[in-house]
Structure formats: C-alpha cells, structure tokens
Write a protein that holds these residues in place. Structure first.
Motif: not given
Ligand code: FAD
Length: 506
Positions: A186-191, A251-254, A256-258, A459-475
């Motif tokens: 992912l590339t981030t601009d100066q802002s 996931t790693r790229a995200a 790395a983007a913070g 993080i401006p301009g970055l959204f996510a969904t599906g199995e790459m997001t955490g916090g929904f399922f444990y165990l």
C-alpha cells in the motif's frame, strides 16, 4: 467499463474477489464510484474460499415469514420449521462460542445488520434456500425438517453459485476485475492517506492510484510460514480446506501501513477432513472432504487410543475445535469407526473418501495398519480401546436427532451422547486429519469498516472486511457468521470508501 482499466485511476480498489470483496465492490459502485477488483488467482481459480464454501449465512429472523421473501420460488416453506433467531440469540451464540471475547461493538453491527444485508443480496440476485444440509433434524411425526437455530439460510448452489453470481452481478454493474494480479503493498501520500496499491501481475509490477482501498483478501491460512509463526509449529503441515491464494500479504501490508493487529492471531477455524484429501482445496471437491459425522463414531488415533468425547454435542458446535484436537494426535491422523447402525447416518460427503471396511473388528484394525503402514498404527491397542468402549456403553435409547444422553461409564474420556456398541458388521473406518478453514487474527476495523491504527484513529482511505479482519472470532465461531461478517462490513466499507473517495478534491 474498459476505459476505467486503461487509465489506471480508480476511485476505489477492492483487494480480493470473494464474498466480502464483492459486497464492498457493489456497495461502492452503487454510490457511483469507479471500482477495480484485484484477484490474485487466475480467472479459472478465482473466488477465494467463498467458492469452496457451503454458502451458509447466519442472520437474524423473527420467524419463517422473514425468510420466505428471501428464498422466493427457490424453496418450499411448507417443508421446514424453525424457531425465531432474534438478535439476543445471535449475541448469546457469539458470546458462548468465543468465550465472551468477541468485540462487542463489531458483533453488534454484524448482528443488527445481518438480516437487511441478506435482503440486500437477495435484491441483487443472490438465490437463497433453506439450509437442510447442516444441523437440520427431522420433526418426529411430521414431514417437515427443523432447521438449525440461526443457520436457516444458505445460498442455493452453495459457494460455487455465490461466487459466480457475485462475478456476474459485478460485471453487470460495471465493476472491473483484474485476474492474476497480486496486491503486495500500500502506498501512502504525504497526508497519510492510502493513495495507491502496488501490484504484481501479467504486466509486471504496477502502482495503481486510487482514492480509497477496501482490503478483502482473506486470512493467512494458506501460508505455511505465517501458520507456523502465528498458530504454532504443528500447523505448518496441515491441509488447507479452501483456496491456496489466501496467504496474508495484504494483512502484512496493512500492518506496515500502521494498522492495528487485532483478535486471536494464534487461533483459527479447523475441522476434521479426509486424511487422504489434497494439500489445498480442490474445486472438484469444494467442501466435500469434511468428515463431520464423528459424533456417531468411535474415534481412535494412530496409537489406538480414544482421545475425545466424540458425542459431546452436535457437530455444528464441536467441528471447528475438533480440528485442533486431531492436531494434538500423532501425525494428526485419526480413524472414525462406524458399524451398520451408524453408517446410514453418515453425511453424503463421506462418499468422496475411501474407507477401510471389514467384517470383524480385528480384521478392520489389521487393514488400517496395512493401509497406513508408513504412519505406524497400533492395532492391538485400537482393538482393546474399542472392546473397552463396547463394554462401557450403557443401555438407553439412541436418538441422533437429540442429545440423547446414551453414554459410556468408566472410560477416560467418556462418550456422553450417541454411545452405541460397534457390533453390526461390516465395520467401516474413515481416516481423518485436520483441515484449516480460516484464521481468526487480523487487522482492526471500527464499525464503519475503517482500518484503525494504534491510536484508534482511522487510516484515511483504508477500509477492510472479511476474514482478514480480527476481533470477531476467538477459539471457535458460530457457523455462517464468517460470510455474514464479510457481507455486512463489505457493504459498509464499500459505501464508506466511495463516500471518502468522493470527498477528495478532483
Ligand atoms: C470449505 C469451506 C467451507 C466454508 N463454508 C462456509 C459457510 O458455509 N459459511 C460461512 O460463513 N463461512 C464458510 N467458510 C468460511 C468462508 O471461507 C468465509 O466465510 C468466506 O469465504 C470469507 O470470505 P472472504 O471474502 O473474506 O475471503 P475469500 O472468499 O477467501 O476471498 C479472498 C480473496 O482474496 C484474494 N486474494 C488473496 N490475497 C490477495 C492479494 N494479495 N492480491 C489480490 N487478491 C488476493 C483471493 O484470491 C480471494 O479472491 C468456508 C470455508 C471453507 C474453506
């Protein structure tokens, strides 16, 4: 829409081409955004885990009358019965199976918007039917089947149709899809805004400019290195039930983007599958390698020992964690043994396997030992375990439709339901191992599907969904909630990504 692809300048880029990605792509498109979908796989192998799946969606409903408008002419409501599945019941299920760890705000959105999201999908053209395949039981004295609580709805034609419909709907709506295009950075601009995605594809490495990105590229379960690092060394060699393309680089790229990492990174969904299944899912088999009739079996490991209560609960509530138990056994291989009383109860998916069959238990053990010689099967111990089990079975009425409490006494572990003696030949043994379905850990989003950093700021301009997001399922996870989360937050993320893109100066 070809012109959009030519100028390499999109409002919204969606990474991935599964259920979560297309919910996002369509929602963004409906807001008027120019949308590009990036698919790492070829056109032939496209569609991620979604294509392999059973198509089960867990949504709320007050009764049959809520589902009839969704299944439309695809099914006959006269043939089914169900109990209401209100939000409170969904919350209870999430809380129960995740040990109360699931993020309460994210869970609330998942649950509250589940029904309207399947309705939205029905309006887009996704065909629904009643789910008789998993967890449904016959109603005594009636021709109706009672559907499993919360698991009443699935896509007609399962994951294969869900996937092909999403591609068709997206194509009709003017969404561009690029195949064999592996997003890697992912590339981030100066802002600080995410402004581009670097991809490796048929035309080499390119940087695709955009106004917003929705990440929907699945978990990291198909990456042996990440499995070993996060789930533990035992997971390095397990079979993957679905797509080979979900390898976690975005996931790693995200991160790395913070992006904030979130959820149970050492956790995953894994189920018993055929020990002879291929290393990665194959589209000719989709989810048919599952071996989930174990509650009616006696299971022994390679050392010939029983290791778990096969009948602790209905398989819908134990299958996700049963995979982990099998992983604890030597070489992660076990045998599910049935006799002619329980063989008729086997899911039809067992037809994809090659069982070991014999008229006596000693011959069965000999044949298992012969076929799995390389693994070293302790046939004498297995025979002793099965004999001890048979002797410990208590009298009672066997009823596969309820937790019948027909149990053993004096064993460790006991079998607490559906304990019947192995006594009616021929005896049949199916080899099973663990197959990983998806990983639970990922990046953190908020209720607007915005990816957030460690200061809880989007993080401006970055959204996510599906199995790459955490916090929904444990165990563990309640079956059907994976698709539901992808669709709910895909729709939210796609809409918000388009709005964000529109808010930027042209
Ligand atoms: C056999 C099986 C059966 C299942 N049955 C169900 C079920 O009935 N109900 C349920 O809720 N869940 C089920 N699941 C879980 C299910 O996989 C998910 O709920 C759902 O498919 C996840 O959708 P997703 O869009 O997040 O991921 P996926 O559908 O896996 O999509 C990820 C996409 O990202 C692409 N991709 C990956 N990396 C990159 C990259 N770097 N660049 C570009 N593209 C990339 C992949 O190729 C793929 O297109 C099942 C899973 C399996 C394996």
């Amino acid at each position: 829409m070809a012109g959009f692809a030519e100028d390499n300048n999109f409002d919204v880029i969606v990474v991935g081409a599964g259920n979560a990605a297309f919910a996002a792509a369509l929602a963004a498109r409906h807001q008027g955004a120019r949308v590009l979908v990036l698919e790492k796989a070829s056109q032939k192998l496209r569609g991620g885990n979604t294509r392999f799946s059973g198509g089960l969606f867990r949504c709320t409903y007050q009764g049959l009358e809520d589902l009839i408008p969704l299944v439309r002419e695809n099914d006959n409501p006269e043939t089914v019965a169900l109990d209401p599945y209100p939000a409170a019941a969904y919350h209870r299920d999430v809380e129960r199976v995740t040990g109360g760890r699931a993020d309460p705000e994210l869970s609330a959105v998942l649950i509250d918007r589940s029904y309207e999201t399947v309705q939205w999908m029905a309006d887009l053209g996704i065909p629904w039917e009643f789910n008789r395949a998993v967890g449904a039981v016959t109603v005594p004295g009636s021709t109706r089947v009672k559907l499993a609580s919360g698991a009443a709805l699935r896509v007609k034609g399962e994951g294969v149709v869900l996937s092909s419909m999403w591609f068709r709907i997206a194509d009709d709506a003017g969404v561009t899809v690029r195949y064999e295009t592996h997003a890697q950075r992912l590339t981030t601009d100066q802002s600080g805004r995410i402004s581009a995605v670097e991809v490796r594809g048929p035309e080499g490495v390119q940087v695709l400019q955009c106004r917003a990105v929705v990440l929907a590229s699945g978990g990291f379960q198909a990456n042996p290195e990440m499995r070993t690092a996060y789930l533990g060394p035992h997971w390095s060699l397990v079979k993957v039930r679905g797509s080979r393309f979900n390898t976690g680089e975005m996931t790693r790229a995200a991160l790395a983007a913070g992006a904030q990492s979130y959820g149970e990174w050492s956790g995953c969904h894994a189920t018993p599958i055929d020990a002879d299944a291929p290393t990665y899912g194959e589209l000719r088999l989709t989810d048919k390698t599952n071996r989930l009739s174990y509650p009616f079996s006696v299971m022994v490991n390679l050392d010939g020992e029983r290791f778990t209560d096969e009948g602790a609960d209905f398989n819908l509530y134990t299958y996700a964690k049963m995979g982990r138990e099998i992983l604890q056994q030597r070489s992660a291989v076990v045998f599910q043994i049935f006799d002619q009383r329980t063989v008729p109860l086997l899911e039809t998916r067992y037809n994809t396997g090659t069982p070991v069959v014999a008229d006596t238990l000693p011959t069965l053990m000999d044949r298992i030992a012969e076929r799995y010689r390389a693994l070293g099967f302790h046939k004498e111990t297995a025979l002793a375990s099965v004999s001890a089990y048979n002797a410990a079975v208590q009298e009672g009425t066997f009823n596969p439709d309820i937790l019948d409490s027909k149990h053993t006494t004096g064993l460790r572990p006991e079998k607490t339901n559906w304990a019947t003696r192995l006594e009616r030949p021929p005896f049949v043994a199916y080899p099973a191992t663990v197959g990983i379905t998806f990983t639970f850990g990922g990046i953190r989003i908020n209720t607007a599907a915005e990816v957030i950093d460690y200061l809880e700021r989007p993080i401006p301009g970055l959204f996510a969904t599906g199995e790459m997001t955490g916090g929904f399922f444990y165990l563990n996870y309640p079956g059907g909630a994976g698709f539901m989360l992808g669709a709910v937050f895909g729709r939210i993320g796609g809409e918000n990504a388009a709005k964000f893109a529109a808010s930027l100066p042209r």
